[in-house]
Design an enzyme around this catalytic site. Structure first.
Site, PDB file in Angstrom:
ATOM      1  N   SER A  49       2.097   3.612   5.769  1.00  0.00           N
ATOM      2  CA  SER A  49       1.838   2.425   4.962  1.00  0.00           C
ATOM      3  C   SER A  49       0.401   1.987   5.202  1.00  0.00           C
ATOM      4  O   SER A  49      -0.071   1.967   6.348  1.00  0.00           O
ATOM      5  CB  SER A  49       2.801   1.294   5.326  1.00  0.00           C
ATOM      6  OG  SER A  49       2.626   0.187   4.459  1.00  0.00           O
ATOM      7  N   GLU A  50      -0.291   1.631   4.113  1.00  0.00           N
ATOM      8  CA  GLU A  50      -1.736   1.404   4.218  1.00  0.00           C
ATOM      9  C   GLU A  50      -2.094   0.193   5.074  1.00  0.00           C
ATOM     10  O   GLU A  50      -3.245   0.029   5.466  1.00  0.00           O
ATOM     11  CB  GLU A  50      -2.348   1.264   2.829  1.00  0.00           C
ATOM     12  CG  GLU A  50      -1.879   0.059   2.068  1.00  0.00           C
ATOM     13  CD  GLU A  50      -2.244   0.149   0.589  1.00  0.00           C
ATOM     14  OE1 GLU A  50      -2.937  -0.753   0.115  1.00  0.00           O
ATOM     15  OE2 GLU A  50      -1.837   1.107  -0.082  1.00  0.00           O
ATOM     16  N   ASN A  51      -1.114  -0.680   5.388  1.00  0.00           N
ATOM     17  CA  ASN A  51      -1.422  -1.809   6.265  1.00  0.00           C
ATOM     18  C   ASN A  51      -1.374  -1.428   7.740  1.00  0.00           C
ATOM     19  O   ASN A  51      -1.555  -2.274   8.598  1.00  0.00           O
ATOM     20  CB  ASN A  51      -0.483  -2.995   5.989  1.00  0.00           C
ATOM     21  CG  ASN A  51       0.982  -2.645   6.167  1.00  0.00           C
ATOM     22  OD1 ASN A  51       1.422  -1.566   5.783  1.00  0.00           O
ATOM     23  ND2 ASN A  51       1.747  -3.538   6.748  1.00  0.00           N
ATOM     24  N   SER A  91      -6.195   3.270   8.887  1.00  0.00           N
ATOM     25  CA  SER A  91      -5.215   3.666   7.882  1.00  0.00           C
ATOM     26  C   SER A  91      -5.900   4.218   6.634  1.00  0.00           C
ATOM     27  O   SER A  91      -5.508   5.256   6.091  1.00  0.00           O
ATOM     28  CB  SER A  91      -4.337   2.467   7.513  1.00  0.00           C
ATOM     29  OG  SER A  91      -3.371   2.834   6.556  1.00  0.00           O
TER      30      SER A  91
END
Length: 215
Positions: A49-51, A91
């Site tokens: 997940s990009e977070n 990320s």
């Protein structure tokens, strides 16, 4: 002929079947996040997940939610053994550096050559929301799209050329809709599956680009 469209959960389940063991996969906001609930337990799939999460799992049971465990869509997730947390910048470095095997994204439009539009309709009152979509579209080794085949207004979402602002060019590999599965190839848009009862002619009539029947 009569046919039944796939539900959003059924689309997610179908995509999960195509994710190979050992893959590093980013699930985009919306429908793609549902895929986490359908990955088989006998496969090791590392969800990103990009977070700043890697190796997260399906949503927690009701009452077990942890407000510090959320994906990029602000949905609660669980973490698998060996999962990791890291800085947002790291990320995006993973996304841009070609370290993800598959990105599963939603779409406003997909063009016949694999161009993708999923961040802005171009309408004056629309709120653009690119997030990490551009980074994922060009950084992932493969891009899968999950979408309804047509808009609520009855317009095709698979088109000859984009009319919305592009997210990425020639980046889409496979499209999963509520009616079919399509491979984007140099020889054209190849329909490899369609729902029972739907004829190829009917599917073509609901599509804004030329299809090739490979079923």
């Amino acid at each position: 002929m009569s046919y039944q469209k796939l539900s959003r959960n059924q689309i997610a389940e179908r995509v999960a079947q195509d994710i190979p063991d050992g893959a590093y996969v980013n699930l985009g906001i919306g429908l793609p996040t549902k895929i986490a609930s359908y990955l088989p337990s006998d496969k090791d799939v590392f969800l990103h997940s990009e977070n700043g999460l890697l190796a997260f799992g399906p949503p927690p049971e009701k009452g077990q939610e942890d407000p510090e465990l959320i994906n990029a869509g602000k949905e609660y997730v669980t973490m698998l053994e060996g999962g990791a947390f890291f800085h947002h910048g790291d990320s995006f470095a993973m996304m841009r550096g070609g370290h993800l095997d598959i990105a599963v994204l939603g779409a406003f439009q997909v063009a016949a050559n694999g161009d993708l539009a999923n961040w802005h309709t171009g309408a004056p009152d629309a709120i653009p929301a690119v997030g990490g979509a551009m980074d994922l579209a060009v950084g992932a080794k493969k891009v899968f799209i999950t979408t309804d085949h047509m808009t609520k207004q009855g317009e095709p979402k698979i088109v000859a050329e984009l009319s919305y602002p592009a997210t990425g060019l020639k980046c889409v590999d496979r499209i999963y809709t509520d009616l079919c599965v399509i491979d984007v190839t140099a020889e054209g848009l190849k329909v490899v599956e369609k729902v029972d009862g739907l004829s190829f002619a009917e599917l073509q009539a609901m599509t804004g680009a030329l299809l090739v029947d490979a079923t």
